[in-house]
Design an enzyme around this catalytic site. Structure first.
Site, PDB file in Angstrom:
ATOM      1  N   GLU A 176      32.620  52.051  29.147  1.00  0.00           N
ATOM      2  CA  GLU A 176      32.189  52.301  30.529  1.00  0.00           C
ATOM      3  C   GLU A 176      31.260  53.503  30.683  1.00  0.00           C
ATOM      4  OE1 GLU A 176      35.735  52.455  32.936  1.00  0.00           O
ATOM      5  OE2 GLU A 176      36.315  50.417  32.390  1.00  0.00           O
ATOM      6  N   GLU A 196      38.489  41.897  28.276  1.00  0.00           N
ATOM      7  CA  GLU A 196      39.566  42.207  29.233  1.00  0.00           C
ATOM      8  C   GLU A 196      39.616  41.163  30.344  1.00  0.00           C
ATOM      9  OE1 GLU A 196      39.260  46.299  30.573  1.00  0.00           O
ATOM     10  OE2 GLU A 196      38.499  46.964  28.637  1.00  0.00           O
ATOM     11  N   SER A 207      51.795  -0.032  47.712  1.00  0.00           N
ATOM     12  CA  SER A 207      52.533   1.231  47.677  1.00  0.00           C
ATOM     13  C   SER A 207      53.761   1.160  48.585  1.00  0.00           C
ATOM     14  CB  SER A 207      51.596   2.382  48.045  1.00  0.00           C
ATOM     15  OG  SER A 207      52.190   3.607  47.742  1.00  0.00           O
TER      16      SER A 207
HETATM   17  C1  XIL Z   1      43.915  49.826  32.402  1.00  0.00           C
HETATM   18  C2  XIL Z   1      45.334  49.514  32.036  1.00  0.00           C
HETATM   19  O1  XIL Z   1      45.514  48.121  32.077  1.00  0.00           O
HETATM   20  C3  XIL Z   1      46.264  50.180  32.989  1.00  0.00           C
HETATM   21  O2  XIL Z   1      47.620  50.018  32.576  1.00  0.00           O
HETATM   22  C4  XIL Z   1      45.946  51.666  33.076  1.00  0.00           C
HETATM   23  O3  XIL Z   1      46.765  52.275  34.030  1.00  0.00           O
HETATM   24  C5  XIL Z   1      44.492  51.850  33.430  1.00  0.00           C
HETATM   25  O4  XIL Z   1      43.682  51.189  32.494  1.00  0.00           O
HETATM   26  N1  XIL Z   1      38.954  48.815  31.884  1.00  0.00           N
HETATM   27  C6  XIL Z   1      39.449  49.151  30.666  1.00  0.00           C
HETATM   28  C7  XIL Z   1      40.915  49.158  30.434  1.00  0.00           C
HETATM   29  O5  XIL Z   1      38.669  49.352  29.716  1.00  0.00           O
HETATM   30  O6  XIL Z   1      41.287  50.119  29.491  1.00  0.00           O
HETATM   31  C8  XIL Z   1      41.673  49.403  31.701  1.00  0.00           C
HETATM   32  O7  XIL Z   1      43.059  49.286  31.435  1.00  0.00           O
HETATM   33  C9  XIL Z   1      41.216  48.420  32.750  1.00  0.00           C
HETATM   34  C10 XIL Z   1      39.753  48.594  33.045  1.00  0.00           C
END
Ligand code: XIL
Length: 706
Positions: free
Chosen positions: A153, A264, A609
């Site tokens: 990010e 993700e 039916s």
């Molecule tokens: C999230 C986790 O799922 C949560 O449990 C935590 O509180 C915050 O982070 N982008 C990412 C992940 O790269 O690491 C993040 O994960 C969600 C958004």
């Protein structure tokens, strides 16, 4: 009617829950890419959750356990407990891991980039911190981690102010500029030259941000930085991104890297996306139409991903089930619900047909023959696909209830001109289909088509031309009449309606005619058989071809619309009221007002039916009334129950998609017991009107034949 069929079956199949799978997504996608999942501690310790994880996935990411802060909360103080547990689970089960993540502005100890007073460290100190952290973690897990999200990010979100940097204004960026990203990749590569190294980000398909992600990785490549892949986080929602945006982003990324992972994936049922989230915790109340949107978004996404399987080598879901999701259950984002049970969308994603991925849809669409005058849409093509167009400029979602096996329909997408368009995911069965639109959750008819009474209301209809449509075509042959009759009913204390078909020669002769009393299904009424059923045209054509002796057909309302669908309602349905109307009021009225042969041998009853269920009950209760019985997707008779009725002939039929063996077996038993019985199966059709048109075609020639 399709719906009713399922409702009729409901008590038998114990609701439509998706049953426990025997294999997983990883197996369905073995020729495409790995299917991964982000896990927490519980997922790798609870036996039930472990079962799901091991069945479904062949790549694992630690959801939080390998991030900078959890592994090194304070400089030089490492905490490996959670990360080790997950890594050991993977080692024991032979699963290789995606490492997530080495450098991120979130979930990182501030010691990494600032001193106790909150001042940013010098570039040299920051790089030294980063290097020892990256070395420690990469070395510890290099036997089990095959790729790392090295930097997470770092690209700025849209909209970007004019002249603003393309990268996020993080402490790391303030210390070192873009170079910190390069350094992180270099340290990771030094620690494990074998690992694939990824840049990972969200809003990865949004056109402007994906361009910036591309630009960054391109600059890295040009500078000789060891970056191998781009991670698309893929935190999407049911409204976006569009599949064109996803396709465009993958095309763009694949010009600069050889590996793309979805890292993700989740698809929430609201309009949030990417970074700025509103967390919706609590109990999920997700409407069926939202589930349809979600299923469609998943299905379309995986179709795009399969198309790019050469460059995509792993697709990871962010969490196992909705209960685990970082978004909370109300976002309903995953393929497994809050109880680890697969959703319908899971089946749809898993059950793809590779052949359908390459089908070219013939662009020979023509307006459906049931359209209102001058209306172009809906359209139908030569392969049986249906295409819809709806004008609803302010709508946020438009779904057509047709198509997409078992899911609720075809999701339309907004075109440039503000209209909504979409094509069914595959060819529809030939014949007539009822349908409706769901616009932002509200159910409406399609203004493009005529309406047909079904599901207890006038619904939109579409006709997919059948290869054998000739038998119900309106041809230049002598035509009979369908006339409305109104008759007084004492038992219900009202005037009731029936429609009477008299053959073409009725008005020209003094002949008396046999009569078929023909019933509709649960949600239909007395219009159905001659309107969408074309019973009169089928009769006209059969008579013109000399295939049957002319007879009359009487169609009245079977009093079924008020019955509550589903097990209990259906089981307690009392056909007696209708038996009285039919046998004691309508039949005498018809015999008194038409030239009928008023005796059992010349009177038949048949129904489709639920009309078949009525037929079954009434013919057996009043054997003196009817000599001929017909059940059309409406059950069977057995030899024991018709014994002693004096029945002359029995027809039973259904579509090939309705469990036709019952029909075949029952017909055989009746024949073996010496009855004049015919079983018929309509090829390629389900619980719909083409089945019943064909049944009438097959049944008519056997009726009233001595
Ligand atoms: C999230 C986790 O799922 C949560 O449990 C935590 O509180 C915050 O982070 N982008 C990412 C992940 O790269 O690491 C993040 O994960 C969600 C958004």
């Amino acid at each position: 009617m399709k719906r009713l069929f399922f409702l009729l079956l409901l008590p038998l199949i114990q609701c439509c829950a998706v049953s426990e799978p025997t294999d997983g997504l990883k197996d369905a996608y073995k020729d495409c890419f790995k299917i991964g999942v982000a896990v927490n501690n519980r997922n790798v310790q609870d036996p039930d959750q472990i079962k799901v994880v091991l069945r479904e996935f062949n790549s694992i990411t630690a959801e939080n356990a390998m991030k900078p802060q959890p592994t090194e909360p304070r400089k030089g103080e490492f905490n490996w407990e959670d990360a080790d547990r997950i890594a050991d689970f993977c080692r024991q089960n032979g699963i290789r891991m995606r490492g997530h993540t080495l450098m991120w502005h979130n979930q990182i100890g501030t010691w990494m980039y600032q001193d106790e007073n909150g001042n940013l460290l010098s570039k040299e100190e920051f790089y030294a911190n980063m290097k020892h952290h990256i070395e420690a973690i990469v070395n510890r897990y290099k036997d089990v981690v095959y790729c790392w999200d090295v930097v997470n990010e770092a690209v700025a979100d849209s909209p970007l102010a004019p002249g603003a940097p393309e990268l996020r204004d993080s402490p790391m960026y303030r210390i070192a500029g873009e170079e910190f990203i390069y350094k992180a990749f270099e340290y990771a590569h030094e620690a494990d030259p074998e690992a694939l190294l990824f840049y990972n980000d969200y809003n990865d398909a949004e056109p402007e941000k994906s361009q910036r992600i591309f630009n960054l990785v391109k600059r890295m490549k040009d500078a000789g930085v060891p970056v191998d892949g781009i991670g698309m986080q893929a935190h999407y929602n049911v409204y976006g991104p569009s599949m064109k945006e996803v396709d465009d982003a993958i095309n763009l990324y694949s010009t600069v890297v050889k590996h793309i992972h979805l890292t993700e994936l989740d698809i929430r049922v609201n309009e949030d996306m990417g970074g700025g989230l509103r967390f919706n915790q609590g109990k999920a109340t997700v409407a069926d139409w939202e589930k349809t949107l979600q299923q469609d978004q998943y299905v379309q996404l995986f179709k795009v991903l399969r198309k790019h399987k050469d460059v995509i080598d792993c697709v990871t879901f962010w969490n196992v089930c909705d209960k685990d999701s970082w978004l909370g259950v109300r976002n309903y984002p995953l393929l497994f619900d809050e109880n680890y049970k697969p959703k319908q969308a899971y089946l749809a994603v898993k059950g793809f047909d590779p052949k359908m991925d390459n089908v070219v849809i013939a662009e020979d669409f023509k307006p459906s023959e049931l359209n209102q005058p001058g209306q172009e849409y809906p359209m139908v093509n030569s392969q049986g696909y249906a295409r819809f167009k709806v004008i609803a400029p302010k709508a946020t979602s438009v779904i057509v209830s047709l198509g997409l096996g078992g899911s609720g329909g075809t999701v339309l997408h907004k075109a440039e001109d503000g209209s909504w368009m979409g094509t069914t995911d595959g060819p529809m069965d030939e014949g007539f289909h009822y349908y409706h639109l769901t616009v932002d959750g509200g159910v409406l008819n399609d203004p493009g088509t005529n309406n047909y009474y079904g599901s207890t209301r006038w619904e939109s209809g579409i006709e997919i031309p059948a290869h054998d449509a000739d038998f119900y075509a309106m041809k230049n042959v002598p035509h009979g009449k369908v006339q409305q009759i109104l008759f007084w009913s004492n038992s219900t204390n009202q005037v009731r309606v029936a429609w009477v078909y008299t053959p073409a020669d009725y008005d020209k002769t003094k002949k008396k005619y046999p009569v078929l009393y023909l019933q509709h299904g649960w949600g239909e009424n007395e219009y159905a058989w001659w309107n969408q059923g074309h019973a009169n045209l089928i009769m006209d054509n059969l008579i013109a071809e000399g295939k049957i002796q002319p007879f009359m057909v009487v169609m009245t309302y079977g009093m079924t619309n008020d019955v509550r669908p589903g097990g209990a309602g259906l089981r307690s349905f009392n056909y007696k009221d209708f038996e009285t109307v039919l046998c004691d009021e309508l039949v005498p009225f018809v015999d008194a007002n038409f030239r009928t042969i008023a005796k059992k041998e010349s009177r038949a009853m048949a129904g489709l039916s639920m009309g078949g269920m009525e037929t079954h009950s009434i013919t057996l209760a009043r054997p003196e009334m009817f000599g001929w019985y017909g059940l059309l997707s409406g059950g069977t008779y057995n030899p024991e129950e018709v014994q002693g009725t004096g029945v002359k002939g029995i027809f039973i039929g259904c579509g090939s998609k309705e469990g036709p063996d019952q029909i075949r077996n029952a017909a055989k038993k009746l024949q073996e017991a010496g009855y004049n019985a015919k079983g018929y199966v309509s090829e390629g059709t389900a619980h719909e009107f083409l089945t019943w048109r064909r049944c009438l075609l097959e049944m008519a020639p056997m009726l009233f034949v001595k």
